[in-house]
Design a protein around this motif. Structure first.
Motif, short mmCIF file in Angstrom:
data_model
loop_
_atom_site.label_atom_id
_atom_site.label_comp_id
_atom_site.label_asym_id
_atom_site.label_seq_id
_atom_site.Cartn_x
_atom_site.Cartn_y
_atom_site.Cartn_z
N HIS A 193 -2.10 -10.82 6.34
CA HIS A 193 -2.87 -10.05 7.18
C HIS A 193 -2.25 -8.89 7.96
O HIS A 193 -1.89 -7.82 8.10
CB HIS A 193 -3.91 -10.70 7.93
CG HIS A 193 -4.84 -9.59 8.77
ND1 HIS A 193 -5.86 -8.87 8.24
CD2 HIS A 193 -4.76 -9.69 10.25
CE1 HIS A 193 -6.08 -8.24 9.18
NE2 HIS A 193 -5.61 -8.69 10.47
N PHE A 194 -1.17 -9.72 8.95
CA PHE A 194 -0.34 -8.98 9.81
C PHE A 194 0.67 -8.07 9.00
O PHE A 194 0.91 -7.15 9.36
CB PHE A 194 0.42 -10.08 10.67
CG PHE A 194 -0.32 -10.56 11.94
CD1 PHE A 194 -1.01 -9.45 12.96
CD2 PHE A 194 -0.84 -11.83 11.94
CE1 PHE A 194 -1.70 -10.10 13.92
CE2 PHE A 194 -1.71 -12.28 12.85
CZ PHE A 194 -2.17 -11.51 13.95
N ILE A 195 1.16 -8.60 8.09
CA ILE A 195 2.14 -7.71 7.25
C ILE A 195 1.67 -6.46 6.69
O ILE A 195 1.97 -5.30 6.77
CB ILE A 195 2.99 -8.50 6.35
CG1 ILE A 195 3.89 -9.63 6.83
CG2 ILE A 195 3.84 -7.72 5.42
CD1 ILE A 195 4.62 -10.57 6.10
N ALA A 196 0.46 -6.96 6.03
CA ALA A 196 -0.56 -5.78 5.33
C ALA A 196 -0.89 -4.62 6.41
O ALA A 196 -0.79 -3.65 6.09
CB ALA A 196 -1.50 -6.56 4.83
N THR A 197 -1.22 -5.27 7.37
CA THR A 197 -1.98 -4.26 8.31
C THR A 197 -0.82 -3.34 8.97
O THR A 197 -0.65 -2.18 9.09
CB THR A 197 -2.55 -4.86 9.72
OG1 THR A 197 -3.59 -6.12 9.20
CG2 THR A 197 -3.08 -3.77 10.69
N LYS A 198 0.46 -4.08 9.16
CA LYS A 198 1.68 -3.16 9.67
C LYS A 198 2.15 -2.11 8.50
O LYS A 198 2.52 -1.13 8.79
CB LYS A 198 2.73 -4.23 9.84
CG LYS A 198 3.98 -3.56 10.48
CD LYS A 198 5.03 -4.62 11.02
CE LYS A 198 6.43 -3.84 11.31
NZ LYS A 198 7.28 -4.88 11.87
N ARG A 199 2.23 -2.63 7.22
CA ARG A 199 2.55 -1.69 6.16
C ARG A 199 1.40 -0.90 5.71
O ARG A 199 1.70 -0.08 4.62
CB ARG A 199 3.33 -2.50 5.22
CG ARG A 199 4.38 -3.40 5.71
CD ARG A 199 5.30 -4.14 4.50
NE ARG A 199 5.98 -4.98 5.27
CZ ARG A 199 6.95 -5.68 4.59
NH1 ARG A 199 7.00 -5.82 3.08
NH2 ARG A 199 7.86 -6.52 4.97
N ASN A 200 0.24 -0.99 6.10
CA ASN A 200 -1.02 -0.22 5.60
C ASN A 200 -0.93 -0.47 3.96
O ASN A 200 -1.12 0.60 3.34
CB ASN A 200 -0.77 1.11 5.94
CG ASN A 200 -2.34 1.86 5.65
OD1 ASN A 200 -2.86 1.45 5.91
ND2 ASN A 200 -1.93 3.15 5.36
#
Length: 432
Positions: A193-200
């Motif tokens: 979730h954190f990686i996906a949010t950061k990379r959109n």
């Protein structure tokens, strides 16, 4: 160290360095030990025969291997993928989240990290690589990390083998892996979730509501296997070994009769692949019986227990020491060597300190899963590279957050045994 042990270790290390099959290396080193000690070579047949044919629990291993291969060949992975896409596909980084949830479900059927990576993992990697927002390294890292759930969430082939060498209850070990496995999956989803949010990263396209019933029905059928297995074991309907036979039959009916996804040619291929996989495990087990005979004859486990006793270690300090040892050895040695050679040497020390064998077993298996995802041995990295062509370096670059998360969970499980023992104790297991 006696001359016999020195020769044994030298031949074992040389065989592994020369890429000799590990089972052959172990047998060769055991035979060399007998020659140096001038003992009867018939001891090889005696140890291997007694070890293999007096262990009813070992029957579970080839049956779980067969069940996993049937599931991979029978389009089950694709059906579970579609089922999970409805549940978590709409969140950010949906495909990566789907892979983790698929691994949770498939873990309840296979018991093998390699089967998880080669089956559902391959399906999700192909889907992720169709979208530019998912890098090759990230796709591979997610699949490699989530595949470690296979032997933690029951059923588990490594836990069956650990039960063989330790005498611990298979049923209690299976229950002990449930909560840690679910925690692993939850924490992996948080990392994604954190990686996906950061990379959109993208969300998956919305599936029309009218298609839901058919997709949910097709995907829900495989969910019946872990329910049948665990329900049967803990209701007393069958033993964990008999549960493996039930799993194999369940997989065969599901893939061959319900889904009609198995041809005779495919079925024969599954039988041959399962036979090869089971033969490899059996050869390693045979070699381990010889090594354990040699180490026991030389008093190595007792010396290890005495050494630990002289250090005046507490349970937690001992377990931390074991964790560090396995994490280091996991960089160089195969899981089977760690499980079948080093664990028996540590068991007397664990018993001396009053460490619960179920807690110890789940910690050992998680240690080995961490060893599967970091170089230079990292079997899951090599399997994923062979299947997809994704370079190991790219997967490792993206995989550090998952590795750190697993190490943090391992530390928490070491300090707080109830993470492992709460569910077995709730179901009636008495701590030893």
């Amino acid at each position: 160290m006696t001359l016999g042990i020195i020769v044994l270790v030298c031949i074992l290390v040389t065989g592994m360095a020369l890429r000799m099959p590990i089972g052959f290396s172990m047998l060769a080193s055991g035979i060399a030990y007998l020659l140096v000690k001038r003992q009867d070579l018939g001891t090889v047949a005696e140890q291997v025969g007694n070890g293999l044919y007096n262990s009813y629990v070992l029957l579970a291993v080839p049956l779980f291997v067969f069940a996993a291969n049937i599931m991979n060949a029978g389009t089950v992975s694709e059906r579970i993928f579609d089922f999970c896409r409805i549940l978590v596909g709409r969140v950010r980084g949906g495909l990566a989240q789907v892979d983790i949830l698929v691994s949770v479900i498939f873990s309840g059927m296979s018991g093998s990290a390699i089967a998880d990576a080669a089956g559902p993992g391959l399906v999700t990697i192909r889907q992720m690589l169709k979208k530019p927002e998912y890098s090759r390294g990230f796709a591979g890292a997610v699949v490699v990390a989530s595949a470690t759930l296979g032997p933690i969430i029951p059923p588990s082939i490594p836990m069956v083998i650990y039960a063989l060498v330790s005498g611990a209850s298979v049923g209690a070990l299976f229950l002990g892996g449930v909560l840690p496995g679910l925690l692993m999956a939850f924490l992996m989803m948080v990392v994604v979730h954190f990686i996906a949010t950061k990379r959109n990263m993208p969300r998956e396209a919305k599936i029309p509501l009218k298609e839901w019933p058919a997709i949910l029905f097709r995907g829900a059928l495989p969910l019946s296997m872990p329910i049948v297995l665990l329900g049967g074991i803990y209701s007393g309907a069958f033993t964990p070994t008999e549960a493996a036979a039930v799993a194999a039959f369940h997989a065969l009916v599901l893939a061959g009769v319900v889904y009609r996804a198995l041809t005779w040619r495919t079925f024969w291929g599954v039988v041959m692949e399962s036979t090869r996989g089971s033969a490899v495990i059996t050869m390693i087990l045979a070699g381990s019986f010889m090594l354990n005979y040699a180490f026991t004859a030389e008093g190595v486990p007792q010396a290890m227990a005495l050494w630990v006793d002289n250090m005046h270690l507490s349970q937690i300090k001992f377990l931390l020491l074991v964790n560090v040892m396995f994490l280091v050895l996991g960089c160089f040695l195969d899981v089977s060597v760690l499980l079948l050679v080093f664990v028996p040497m540590l068991l007397p020390a664990a018993k001396l300190l009053g460490v619960d064998l179920v807690h110890f077993g789940v910690l050992v298996v998680l240690n080995m899963m961490i060893g599967l995802i970091h170089p230079p041995f990292g079997m899951l990295l090599f399997v994923t590279k062979a299947l997809t062509g994704i370079p190991i370096g790219e997967m490792m670059k993206e995989g550090w957050p998952f590795l750190i998360m697993l190490l943090a969970l391992l530390l928490a499980m070491t300090i707080f045994p109830q993470i492992v023992l709460w569910l077995p104790q709730t179901m009636g297991y008495v701590t030893h």
